[in-house]
Design a protein around this motif. Structure first.
Motif, short mmCIF file in Angstrom:
data_model
loop_
_atom_site.label_atom_id
_atom_site.label_comp_id
_atom_site.label_asym_id
_atom_site.label_seq_id
_atom_site.Cartn_x
_atom_site.Cartn_y
_atom_site.Cartn_z
N ASP A 23 1.07 -1.15 -0.16
CA ASP A 23 0.19 0.20 0.45
C ASP A 23 0.59 1.22 0.13
N GLN A 25 3.21 4.30 -1.78
CA GLN A 25 3.53 4.54 -2.96
C GLN A 25 5.14 5.15 -3.63
N GLU A 28 6.54 7.95 -0.91
CA GLU A 28 6.07 7.47 0.30
C GLU A 28 7.51 5.91 0.94
N GLY A 55 6.74 2.87 -12.35
CA GLY A 55 6.19 3.56 -11.80
C GLY A 55 4.81 4.67 -11.79
N PRO A 56 3.98 6.10 -11.16
CA PRO A 56 3.04 6.61 -11.77
C PRO A 56 3.08 6.98 -13.13
N VAL A 60 9.15 11.11 -10.23
CA VAL A 60 8.62 10.28 -8.84
C VAL A 60 9.76 11.15 -7.39
N SER A 112 7.75 0.03 -6.97
CA SER A 112 6.55 -0.38 -6.07
C SER A 112 6.06 -0.80 -7.60
N THR A 115 1.40 -0.65 -6.76
CA THR A 115 1.11 -0.07 -7.27
C THR A 115 1.37 0.34 -8.42
N SER A 116 1.69 0.04 -9.17
CA SER A 116 2.40 -0.11 -10.40
C SER A 116 0.79 0.75 -10.90
N ASP A 221 8.61 -4.91 -4.30
CA ASP A 221 9.60 -3.15 -3.92
C ASP A 221 9.98 -3.06 -2.92
#
Length: 364
Positions: A23, A25, A28, A55-56, A60, A112, A115-116, A221
């Motif tokens: 959980d 990110q 984080e 990642g998102p 980052v 991560s 969370t990808s 992760d």
């Protein structure tokens, strides 16, 4: 020429995909590392360089720097060189210092996979060349370099044994900054009967192949980063330099053989510095697949005694963008436990057929 040195290095625990860090990110995961490494130097940090692969999107490193409460001047840049990204971040920071662009950087990587947002991997190579998945490419490497299943399993067992020995001695505890309540690598929460698993495992990428889940890394992760400083500045601020950057090399090979990409990078790096494998005291090569490690050791005549001496990704996991920095963190602590170590080297091969190798001398 100014000299770049690594004076601190840390990592998070490594968690399985959808495991203990599921959980959290990427920003984080990275923020506690940035806070720790910047402590007392907040206004001196000139930039944050982080590798990240799945990642998102966005920057980052910038988001992590803001999450960590660092000064707004620590801008942050995120790079992607696939699995080489974390090592490349450190390489760039060292060259910035060496070239006089700055004197104090935090560099490393974060991943991560849990969370990808991406359901599939990015393209490594155009279709006209061929774009094999990494597992299939590991089979290609094994075939090209005549690496048998037995050779791969033998190395996987050695790595597993070394990882547990290092854990039992408290070596990994030195490396890790806890994330919340997690202070231990998830794969080390339970000891497995590795010999049984290796014997039972079936080829997963090719019928009658040699690459199995037991002699390959998992999906994980984690984050890792180091503090890179100009040497005189480090000493003036009370730091003991540990690793002094000497040189690096990047090589490209056919994308079908990414596991072999460290070979030409290491060869070129050693040749330019008038060194041989015998001159290098400790070597870290990322353990994405046993076929990769056995190939590199065979082609470069690397004795197992000086390679990945505390195990690696085959046991602990491979959080893509962080793995290169994890290797440097491991070397950072290992050289302080030993005497008469002069040269160390870290290398990684990544998607697209890219090899990165970085050479340090021990400064302590």
């Amino acid at each position: 020429m100014k000299r770049a040195v690594i004076v601190q290095a840390k990592r998070t625990p490594i968690g399985k995909k959808d495991g203990i860090l599921r959980d959290i990110q990427p920003h984080e995961l990275a923020a506690p590392l940035l806070q720790h490494l910047a402590d007392g130097l907040e206004e001196k940090i000139e930039d944050i360089i982080l590798g990240n692969v799945v990642g998102p999107g966005g920057n980052v490193a910038r988001v992590a720097a803001l999450e960590a409460g660092l000064p707004l001047s620590a801008a942050g840049i995120t790079i992607d060189r696939q699995c080489s990204a974390g090592l490349e971040a450190i390489r760039i920071a060292c060259y910035f210092v060496q070239g006089g662009a700055g004197s104090c950087y935090i560099a490393g990587g974060v991943e991560s996979t849990s969370t990808s947002p991406f359901p599939a991997r990015a393209r490594f190579s155009p279709e006209k060349i061929g774009d094999p998945d990494m597992g299939v490419a590991a089979e290609f490497v094994a075939e090209k370099y005549a690496i048998t299943r037995e050779m791969q399993d033998e190395y996987a067992l050695l790595s597993y044994t070394r990882s547990w020995e290092a854990y039992d001695k408290g070596y990994f505890h030195q490396e890790i900054i806890p994330i919340g309540d997690f202070h231990q690598d998830e794969e080390l929460l339970r000891k497995r009967k590795m010999e049984v698993l290796l014997n039972r495992a079936k080829p997963i990428f090719k019928k009658n192949g040699t690459v199995t889940a037991a002699n390959s890394c998992g999906i994980h992760d984690g984050a890792s980063a180091v503090l890179v400083m100009e040497e005189s500045m480090a000493v003036n601020h009370g730091f003991q330099p540990v690793l002094r950057f000497l040189d690096s090399e990047v090589a490209g090979v056919l994308p079908h053989y990414p596991g072999a990409a460290p070979i030409p990078a290491i060869q070129a790096l050693l040749k330019r510095n008038s060194l041989t494998i015998e001159d290098i005291d400790l070597i870290e090569i990322n353990e994405a697949f046993s076929s990769k490690i056995v190939t590199c050791t065979k082609e470069l005549s690397i004795p197992y005694e000086k390679l990945n001496v505390c195990g690696g990704a085959l046991t602990l996991g491979h959080p893509y963008g962080a793995s290169g920095s994890i290797m440097i963190t491991r070397l950072f602590y290992e050289v302080q436990r030993r005497k008469d170590i002069k040269y160390v080297l870290a290398a990684i091969g990544s998607g697209g057929g890219i090899g990165v190798a970085v050479l340090f001398e021990v400064a302590t």
